[in-house]
Structure formats: structure tokens, C-alpha cells
Design an enzyme around this catalytic site. Structure first.
Site, PDB file in Angstrom:
ATOM      1  N   ASP A  17       0.789  -1.246   0.000  1.00 30.32           N
ATOM      2  CA  ASP A  17       0.000   0.000   0.000  1.00 30.32           C
ATOM      3  C   ASP A  17       0.821   1.296   0.000  1.00 30.32           C
ATOM      4  O   ASP A  17       0.544   2.216   0.780  1.00 30.32           O
ATOM      5  CB  ASP A  17      -0.946   0.020   1.210  1.00 30.32           C
ATOM      6  CG  ASP A  17      -2.013  -1.064   1.161  1.00 30.32           C
ATOM      7  OD1 ASP A  17      -2.020  -1.866   0.222  1.00 30.32           O
ATOM      8  OD2 ASP A  17      -2.833  -1.118   2.096  1.00 30.32           O
ATOM      9  N   LYS A 115      -7.103  -4.808  -3.115  1.00 28.79           N
ATOM     10  CA  LYS A 115      -7.873  -5.352  -1.984  1.00 28.79           C
ATOM     11  C   LYS A 115      -8.787  -4.270  -1.438  1.00 28.79           C
ATOM     12  O   LYS A 115      -8.538  -3.079  -1.639  1.00 28.79           O
ATOM     13  CB  LYS A 115      -6.920  -5.864  -0.901  1.00 28.79           C
ATOM     14  CG  LYS A 115      -6.035  -4.767  -0.311  1.00 28.79           C
ATOM     15  CD  LYS A 115      -5.030  -5.345   0.657  1.00 28.79           C
ATOM     16  CE  LYS A 115      -4.129  -4.279   1.245  1.00 28.79           C
ATOM     17  NZ  LYS A 115      -4.802  -3.274   2.064  1.00 28.79           N
ATOM     18  N   CYS A 160      -2.035  -2.909   7.722  1.00 26.28           N
ATOM     19  CA  CYS A 160      -1.965  -3.798   6.554  1.00 26.28           C
ATOM     20  C   CYS A 160      -0.707  -4.663   6.540  1.00 26.28           C
ATOM     21  O   CYS A 160      -0.757  -5.823   6.129  1.00 26.28           O
ATOM     22  CB  CYS A 160      -2.131  -2.987   5.278  1.00 26.28           C
ATOM     23  SG  CYS A 160      -3.790  -2.254   5.194  1.00 26.28           S
TER      24      CYS A 160
END
Ligand code: ZN
Length: 215
Positions: A17, A115, A160
Site C-alpha cells: 500500500d 484489496k 496492513c
């Protein structure tokens, strides 16, 4: 901390990310999040195999505080799969905030895994959505490619990155976190809780300078 780790051909680097919204100036900025970019670029050069994850939400996503009247950002709610922290709107599909940082330079990345695209469920982990049951398909991909060990870095360390590492371990992969190539959001001491959790699971935290490439 671990000693020198040599990157082998069955290793993969999972970059979590590294998107505009998670860096200063973005909608859900991780403090000093942009600092990981040069380190991750350098690390990626040591790996033949790199996978990028990209948080990728529809408008009105369940994890957005704006989707719940009377709720504030960083408050928790009980979703039908468990506790869910409410975030500012972030990484909305197709927006500049959802784009990778333009200074992220990993042209040889082999997979971009998106995601968080189901409106009613969040996905911190690259492997499972937050119900811990709905698979993203990444474990199957990595297994089919023959990878055994996953090095993980990116944003945010305590969300994450944490859940991706836990699930990778649960799926039977060896996992190494490159801690100085991560930054934390740190909600309610979540960074400390993450370090404690890695220790109890036996997941090693390495530094970028300890990662070397096998020639
Ligand atoms: Zn998100």
C-alpha cells in the site's frame, strides 16, 4: 533483530500500500509514510520477484466514517465480521489518492494485488479480508509460483503490514518484516501491539541494510 539475510530465488518481496493517500498530503496519511519509498525502491532491486498491494475501495465503503451517520473517524464499530475502525475516505478506486506514489520505482513488479473492493468488508491483509475468511487469492498465487519466504514492507506497519504478515504465517510461508521500510499509524498503541504480536508469532523484524542479494 536478525543477522544478514540473503535473498534467494524462492523469496518474494511484498510491498504494501505505498499509495498517495497513506503519505503526507493524503487522506489517511501515515506519519512520515513517504520516507519508506527510497528504501523500498532500493530493496526491490535485491529481489527478482516483487508483488505490490493496492488498497482499492468503492465510494461509500463500510470502513469510511462518512458511510455511518453520527460516527467519527478512528471510532470503532461492530461490523458483522467483528470490530472495524472507521477511517477517513481513502484510496477510492480511480482517484489520485489511490494511485501508487510516483516516486515508487519498481518496474519489475510482477503482480499488483488490489484489496478492499467489496463495499461491505474491509481488507487490511493482502491474503484475507477482515472476516479472515474471504481470500484475495494471493496465497494460491504465491504457492503456485513456488515462493516459500515473503519479505514485507510498506504502509502501515500496524495494520496492513501486520495482518498480511500474520496471514502469511498462517498460510505456512516464512515471513520477514523489514521494519525500517514501514511506518505506523499508531491508533491506541497499535504499533507496540504489532511488535509484541510479531515477537509472539516468531516473525523476525529485520533492517533493510541486513538484506543482501545472492549473486
Ligand atoms: Zn483502506
Amino acid at each position: 533483530m536478525t543477522d544478514t539475510l540473503r535473498v534467494a530465488d524462492h523469496d518474494v518481496f511484498l510491498v504494501v500500500d505505498v499509495q498517495n493517500d497513506f503519505c503526507p498530503g493524503g487522506n489517511l496519511a501515515v506519519p512520515r509514510g513517504h520516507e519508506v519509498v527510497p528504501l523500498i525502491n532500493m530493496l526491490a532491486g535485491k529481489f527478482a520477484h516483487v508483488v505490490l498491494t493496492q488498497d482499492w475501495h468503492p465510494h461509500g465503503h463500510l470502513s469510511f466514517a462518512s458511510s455511518h451517520s453520527g460516527k467519527k473517524e478512528f471510532q470503532a464499530i461492530e461490523a458483522n465480521y467483528g470490530t472495524q475502525i472507521l477511517w477517513p475516505d481513502h484510496c477510492v478506486q480511480g482517484t489520485d489518492g489511490a494511485a501508487f506514489r510516483t516516486d515508487l520505482e519498481i518496474p519489475h513488479a510482477q503482480l499488483v494485488l488490489r484489496k478492499g473492493y467489496h463495499r461491505e468488508i474491509d481488507s487490511y491483509s493482502a491474503f484475507y479480508e477482515n472476516d479472515r475468511k474471504t481470500a484475495t487469492g494471493l496465497a494460491g498465487y504465491l504457492r503456485e509460483r513456488g515462493f516459500a519466504r515473503i519479505f514485507v514492507a510498506g504502509l502501515a506497519f500496524d495494520f496492513c503490514v501486520r495482518y498480511s504478515c500474520e496471514d502469511a504465517r498462517r498460510q505456512g510461508f516464512d515471513v520477514v518484516v523489514i521494519e525500517d521500510a514501514c511506518r505506523s499509524i499508531d491508533v491506541d498503541r497499535s504499533a507496540t501491539a504489532t511488535r509484541d504480536q510479531f515477537r509472539s508469532l516468531g516473525i523476525p523484524c529485520a533492517l533493510a541494510e541486513h538484506i543482501t542479494r545472492v549473486k
